[in-house]
Design a protein around this motif. Structure first.
Motif, PDB file in Angstrom:
ATOM      1  N   ILE A 145      47.017  43.523  50.804  1.00  0.00           N
ATOM      2  CA  ILE A 145      47.439  42.303  50.011  1.00  0.00           C
ATOM      3  C   ILE A 145      46.471  41.205  49.882  1.00  0.00           C
ATOM      4  CG2 ILE A 145      49.417  40.572  49.598  1.00  0.00           C
ATOM      5  CD1 ILE A 145      51.181  42.630  50.646  1.00  0.00           C
ATOM      6  N   ILE A 146      46.006  41.005  50.884  1.00  0.00           N
ATOM      7  CA  ILE A 146      44.952  39.760  50.981  1.00  0.00           C
ATOM      8  C   ILE A 146      43.723  40.005  50.176  1.00  0.00           C
ATOM      9  CG2 ILE A 146      43.571  38.465  52.643  1.00  0.00           C
ATOM     10  CD1 ILE A 146      46.298  37.423  52.758  1.00  0.00           C
ATOM     11  N   CYS A 147      43.304  41.117  50.503  1.00  0.00           N
ATOM     12  CA  CYS A 147      41.768  41.469  49.890  1.00  0.00           C
ATOM     13  C   CYS A 147      41.963  41.551  48.192  1.00  0.00           C
ATOM     14  CB  CYS A 147      41.302  42.929  50.432  1.00  0.00           C
ATOM     15  SG  CYS A 147      40.807  42.786  52.158  1.00  0.00           S
ATOM     16  N   GLY A 148      43.295  41.848  47.867  1.00  0.00           N
ATOM     17  CA  GLY A 148      43.577  42.142  46.364  1.00  0.00           C
ATOM     18  C   GLY A 148      43.361  43.575  45.868  1.00  0.00           C
ATOM     19  N   PHE A 149      42.588  44.237  46.770  1.00  0.00           N
ATOM     20  CA  PHE A 149      42.499  45.567  46.114  1.00  0.00           C
ATOM     21  C   PHE A 149      42.381  46.635  47.636  1.00  0.00           C
ATOM     22  CE2 PHE A 149      38.002  45.254  47.956  1.00  0.00           C
ATOM     23  CZ  PHE A 149      37.919  43.776  48.012  1.00  0.00           C
ATOM     24  N   LEU A 150      42.490  47.900  47.438  1.00  0.00           N
ATOM     25  CA  LEU A 150      42.163  48.899  48.461  1.00  0.00           C
ATOM     26  C   LEU A 150      40.837  48.712  48.944  1.00  0.00           C
ATOM     27  CD1 LEU A 150      43.874  50.683  50.153  1.00  0.00           C
ATOM     28  CD2 LEU A 150      43.389  52.670  48.540  1.00  0.00           C
ATOM     29  N   GLU A 168      32.545  41.791  46.213  1.00  0.00           N
ATOM     30  CA  GLU A 168      33.774  41.485  45.344  1.00  0.00           C
ATOM     31  C   GLU A 168      34.863  40.811  46.188  1.00  0.00           C
ATOM     32  OE1 GLU A 168      37.643  43.629  42.812  1.00  0.00           O
ATOM     33  OE2 GLU A 168      35.758  44.724  43.225  1.00  0.00           O
ATOM     34  N   PHE A 169      34.982  41.100  47.492  1.00  0.00           N
ATOM     35  CA  PHE A 169      35.771  40.644  48.350  1.00  0.00           C
ATOM     36  C   PHE A 169      35.467  39.120  48.645  1.00  0.00           C
ATOM     37  CE2 PHE A 169      36.579  39.095  52.665  1.00  0.00           C
ATOM     38  CZ  PHE A 169      38.124  38.992  52.774  1.00  0.00           C
ATOM     39  N   VAL A 170      34.115  38.819  49.029  1.00  0.00           N
ATOM     40  CA  VAL A 170      33.549  37.643  49.199  1.00  0.00           C
ATOM     41  C   VAL A 170      33.855  36.793  48.037  1.00  0.00           C
ATOM     42  CG1 VAL A 170      31.501  36.379  49.778  1.00  0.00           C
ATOM     43  CG2 VAL A 170      32.143  38.384  50.992  1.00  0.00           C
ATOM     44  N   SER A 171      33.474  37.302  46.776  1.00  0.00           N
ATOM     45  CA  SER A 171      33.202  36.351  45.653  1.00  0.00           C
ATOM     46  C   SER A 171      34.713  36.119  45.397  1.00  0.00           C
ATOM     47  CB  SER A 171      32.580  37.113  44.354  1.00  0.00           C
ATOM     48  OG  SER A 171      33.412  38.173  44.194  1.00  0.00           O
ATOM     49  N   ASN A 172      35.688  36.829  45.484  1.00  0.00           N
ATOM     50  CA  ASN A 172      37.024  36.538  45.166  1.00  0.00           C
ATOM     51  C   ASN A 172      37.766  35.551  45.889  1.00  0.00           C
ATOM     52  OD1 ASN A 172      37.173  38.635  43.142  1.00  0.00           O
ATOM     53  ND2 ASN A 172      38.366  39.862  44.496  1.00  0.00           N
ATOM     54  N   PHE A 173      37.481  35.539  47.138  1.00  0.00           N
ATOM     55  CA  PHE A 173      37.878  34.562  48.433  1.00  0.00           C
ATOM     56  C   PHE A 173      37.092  33.346  48.048  1.00  0.00           C
ATOM     57  CE2 PHE A 173      38.093  32.080  52.253  1.00  0.00           C
ATOM     58  CZ  PHE A 173      39.468  32.325  52.428  1.00  0.00           C
ATOM     59  N   MET A 174      35.818  33.258  47.749  1.00  0.00           N
ATOM     60  CA  MET A 174      34.949  31.835  47.552  1.00  0.00           C
ATOM     61  C   MET A 174      35.393  31.327  46.324  1.00  0.00           C
ATOM     62  SD  MET A 174      32.969  31.848  50.169  1.00  0.00           S
ATOM     63  CE  MET A 174      31.394  30.842  49.925  1.00  0.00           C
ATOM     64  N   SER A 175      36.227  31.834  45.337  1.00  0.00           N
ATOM     65  CA  SER A 175      36.540  31.251  44.162  1.00  0.00           C
ATOM     66  C   SER A 175      37.804  30.248  44.524  1.00  0.00           C
ATOM     67  CB  SER A 175      36.799  32.393  43.069  1.00  0.00           C
ATOM     68  OG  SER A 175      38.006  33.108  43.544  1.00  0.00           O
ATOM     69  N   GLU A 176      38.403  30.784  45.510  1.00  0.00           N
ATOM     70  CA  GLU A 176      39.734  30.097  45.753  1.00  0.00           C
ATOM     71  C   GLU A 176      39.648  29.030  47.328  1.00  0.00           C
ATOM     72  OE1 GLU A 176      42.247  33.119  48.395  1.00  0.00           O
ATOM     73  OE2 GLU A 176      42.696  33.007  46.009  1.00  0.00           O
ATOM     74  N   LEU A 177      38.375  28.922  47.435  1.00  0.00           N
ATOM     75  CA  LEU A 177      37.968  28.345  48.581  1.00  0.00           C
ATOM     76  C   LEU A 177      38.551  26.786  48.972  1.00  0.00           C
ATOM     77  CD1 LEU A 177      36.516  29.411  51.431  1.00  0.00           C
ATOM     78  CD2 LEU A 177      34.533  27.897  50.615  1.00  0.00           C
ATOM     79  N   SER A 178      38.229  26.262  47.889  1.00  0.00           N
ATOM     80  CA  SER A 178      38.620  24.541  47.902  1.00  0.00           C
ATOM     81  C   SER A 178      40.320  24.504  48.268  1.00  0.00           C
ATOM     82  CB  SER A 178      38.353  24.085  46.159  1.00  0.00           C
ATOM     83  OG  SER A 178      38.746  22.382  46.416  1.00  0.00           O
ATOM     84  N   PRO A 179      41.101  25.054  47.483  1.00  0.00           N
ATOM     85  CA  PRO A 179      42.565  24.728  47.859  1.00  0.00           C
ATOM     86  C   PRO A 179      42.833  25.295  49.320  1.00  0.00           C
ATOM     87  CG  PRO A 179      42.086  26.494  46.245  1.00  0.00           C
ATOM     88  CD  PRO A 179      41.085  26.106  46.322  1.00  0.00           C
ATOM     89  N   VAL A 180      42.007  26.258  49.729  1.00  0.00           N
ATOM     90  CA  VAL A 180      42.344  26.971  50.964  1.00  0.00           C
ATOM     91  C   VAL A 180      41.673  25.720  52.188  1.00  0.00           C
ATOM     92  CG1 VAL A 180      41.723  28.432  52.877  1.00  0.00           C
ATOM     93  CG2 VAL A 180      42.138  29.286  50.562  1.00  0.00           C
TER      94      VAL A 180
END
Length: 658
Positions: free
Chosen positions: A151-156, A351-363
């Motif tokens: 779920i966290i990764c957003g993909f298998l 893809e995992f890194v880029s997906n998470f970095m895109s939402e880094l600011s609110p985190v």
């Protein structure tokens, strides 16, 4: 040929098939490694391999494939074994080649004996590591399921290695495992007698089989008896219980003897590994060990090892199982929410890194708010705590570790157990941590520095034998007046060396040996710490909760598990990112520093520049930026100015105390 599922339940049958097809070619070992490497890449197969970190040993099938996430606590001397040996049938003179790799005992078929003088015998070498679970590993690391990771990764993500997923593997109790064949130890086969005395046969409680038995056997010196159900093997000499040598008190989990066959030079003490290999809990090992101890007392010249060394190096397999490694890798981190290796240029990892970095600011904003509440409303201290938690030693220049950022959080309330509750919150954010309560008693009576025990020929662990990236919280608010003895002085000195040089000097009696480390140290104290630090931040509580425990517990319960997982990813991921400063920004920083020196030459030093560059580095990384910008440099200067002003203000209030 074995069926498809046998690679997990009966890996030795796979090895036997490859060995039989490729003998006498010497590349059969490489083919074994390649076979299992490919199998573990298929359909998240690593998540179906039972883990010794999660499943009790007696629930695992002997000789099945298992995995183990561990730290190398000690390295034993290399040992020789029979890589290939030949058996002969005395009646028919038929000869059969066998492999000895991935085994503790040599196996014979019905009516077969080992030909020790065979020209086909190949003696090889393997390295044994004494491995323990990662010291201070957080409970959430084990508890996170594979589906949470999905779920966290957003993909298998096949690289997303949730450790508790070993529960998916099919395991069954094997506490009363009954061996089907008689076996013999082959590590010392060269000095074995093929025909034991009748006295030894009576001692073993078994006699040799006749030729008509389908489970026939030869007359080995050491025979196998049935394992006692579910109990640890007790030494026949009633020796004291075996110390499993965990670095931290209260640690649980199995210690293992990990036997490595290839590239063991790349592993060293304190490395964190994940190994996949054949589980060996053969009861015959306990019999072999007791025999060796008995024989050594009768004939001291027969063996150079002391009884204590034999006891430590060959513990009961039920207590310290063996793993014969097929595949092993050094882990960058132990966070199960991250891909195993972030250095790989694999599409899903990127893809995992880029997906998470895109939402880094609110985190980051949510984490800052969470830590601000944890630090009683002090947002400046929360900023520095984030920088501390993502800091890491990224290089060493001569003896100077670059990137360490030890923070002294002074002004902590003494009587509210604030440090204890703060540690519990940090424990929920980082994969491994330890809370060191600094008191006169703990300093004088604890063993901080690992030392060499030459009698047992092993490295006895200490509190400071920790894995890389462990968070160490030192609580000085427990410190009272008293006298440090010699051991206490040595322990305080060791803490100072750890903080300043990121190294621990292990005691080898006649000399000391430096072991570099990478430990995040946070010191909580009332006044300025007695220990050195890179940065002192004086806590200014904005709220004083009437019940500290209730207040801190409510903070954790208020955070959604998905948000908490994002905090964990944030702190682990940013430590692994590369960082650089462009020539243009470097020049601007130098000019700015020269200007600062002109305006205030006495209070601005080279140490201040180094500290500001560190703060700027971690500020940039905390925002997901891998290069320094002008904006982040100015923000670093601002934070440092606020921190220093607060210290000056506190000095005016309390005199010379900071």
């Amino acid at each position: 040929m074995p069926c498809v599922g046998d690679w997990l339940n009966s890996p030795l049958s796979i090895v036997q098939g490859i060995f039989a097809q490729n003998v006498p070619n010497s590349d059969w070992e490489k083919k074994v490694t390649e076979y299992f490497k490919e199998k573990l890449k298929e359909n998240n197969a690593t998540n179906w391999v039972p883990s010794l970190n999660d499943v009790p040993v007696h629930y695992l099938k002997p000789n099945s494939l298992v995995k183990f996430r561990c730290m190398v606590q000690d390295m034993f001397d290399p040992e020789f074994y029979m890589g290939v040996y030949e058996t002969v049938d005395p009646n028919t003179n038929a000869r059969v080649l066998h492999f000895g790799k991935y085994r503790d005992v040599a196996e014979c078929g019905p009516q077969q004996e080992i030909d020790l003088n065979s020209s086909q015998t190949v003696t090889l070498e393997r390295q044994t590591f004494y491995c323990v679970p990662v010291p201070g590993e957080s409970a959430w690391v084990k508890e996170i399921s594979f589906f949470d990771c999905k779920i966290i990764c957003g993909f298998l993500n096949p690289q997303c290695h949730a450790y508790i997923s070993a529960s998916q593997a099919r395991v069954s109790p094997s506490t009363s495992y009954t061996p089907s064949r008689h076996k013999r130890s082959y590590e010392e086969d060269e000095d074995m007698d093929l025909h034991p005395s009748k006295q030894k046969e009576q001692h073993m409680g078994k006699s040799c089989c006749s030729g008509g038995d389908i489970h026939g056997c030869v007359e080995p010196k050491r025979l196998e008896t049935e394992a006692s159900a579910g109990h640890h093997v007790i030494s026949p000499n009633c020796s004291p219980p075996l110390d499993l040598n965990f670095p931290l008190p209260g640690e649980k989990g199995p210690a293992c003897l990990v036997k490595v066959y290839e590239n063991w030079e790349s592993f060293k003490v304190n490395d964190v590994l994940e190994v996949f290999g054949v589980l060996s809990v053969d009861p015959v090992l306990s019999i072999v060990n007791s025999e060796e101890r008995d024989s050594s007392t009768l004939d001291p010249m027969e063996c150079m090892d002391t009884a204590e060394e034999q006891r430590v190096h060959s513990p009961p397999a039920s207590l310290v199982p063996r793993i014969h490694v097929i595949l092993a890798q050094k882990l960058q981190h132990i966070n199960p929410l991250l891909p195993a290796c972030l250095k790989e240029e694999e599409s899903k990892t990127c893809e995992f890194v880029s997906n998470f970095m895109s939402e880094l600011s609110p985190v980051r904003a949510e984490l800052l708010g969470f830590l601000t509440h944890a630090l009683l409303g002090d947002s400046l201290a929360a900023e520095y705590l984030i920088l501390h938690l993502i800091s890491t030693v990224y290089a060493r220049r001569d003896v100077l570790p670059l990137g360490k950022f030890t923070v002294n959080l002074s002004g902590c309330p003494r009587n509210s157990a604030f440090a204890e509750h703060l540690y519990r919150l940090i424990q929920q954010l980082v994969p491994a941590s330890y809370h060191l309560r600094m008191s006169i008693e703990s300093m004088n009576h604890s063993r901080f520095i690992p030392h060499k025990d030459y009698t047992a020929n092993r490295l006895v662990s200490g509190l400071l034998q920790l894995a890389s990236n462990t968070s160490l919280l030192i609580d000085e608010t427990q410190l009272e007046q008293g006298q440090l003895d010699t051991a206490g002085v040595h322990n305080v000195t060791a803490l100072g060396n750890l903080i300043t040089w990121q190294k621990v000097d292990y005691d080898f009696n006649y000399h000391q040996m430096e072991f570099p480390c990478n430990i995040n140290v946070l010191i909580t104290s009332e006044g300025r710490s007695l220990l050195p630090s890179d940065c002192q931040v004086h806590l200014q509580p904005q709220i004083i909760p009437p019940n500290m425990e209730e207040y801190m517990s409510s903070l954790l319960t208020a955070v959604l598990p998905s948000v908490l997982n994002k905090f964990r990813i944030y702190l682990s991921l940013l430590r692994l990112l590369d960082y650089s400063i462009s020539d243009e920004v470097t020049k601007a920083v130098e000019e700015d520093f020269v200007e600062m020196r002109k305006n205030n030459p006495e209070s601005v030093t080279a140490d201040d520049l180094h500290k500001m560059l560190l703060v700027a580095r971690f500020l940039s990384l905390s925002a997901g930026q891998t290069t320094l910008s002008r904006e982040r440099w100015l923000r670093a200067k601002q934070l440092e100015a606020l921190r220093k002003a607060r210290l000056q203000q506190q000095q005016c209030v309390n005199g010379n105390e900071l």
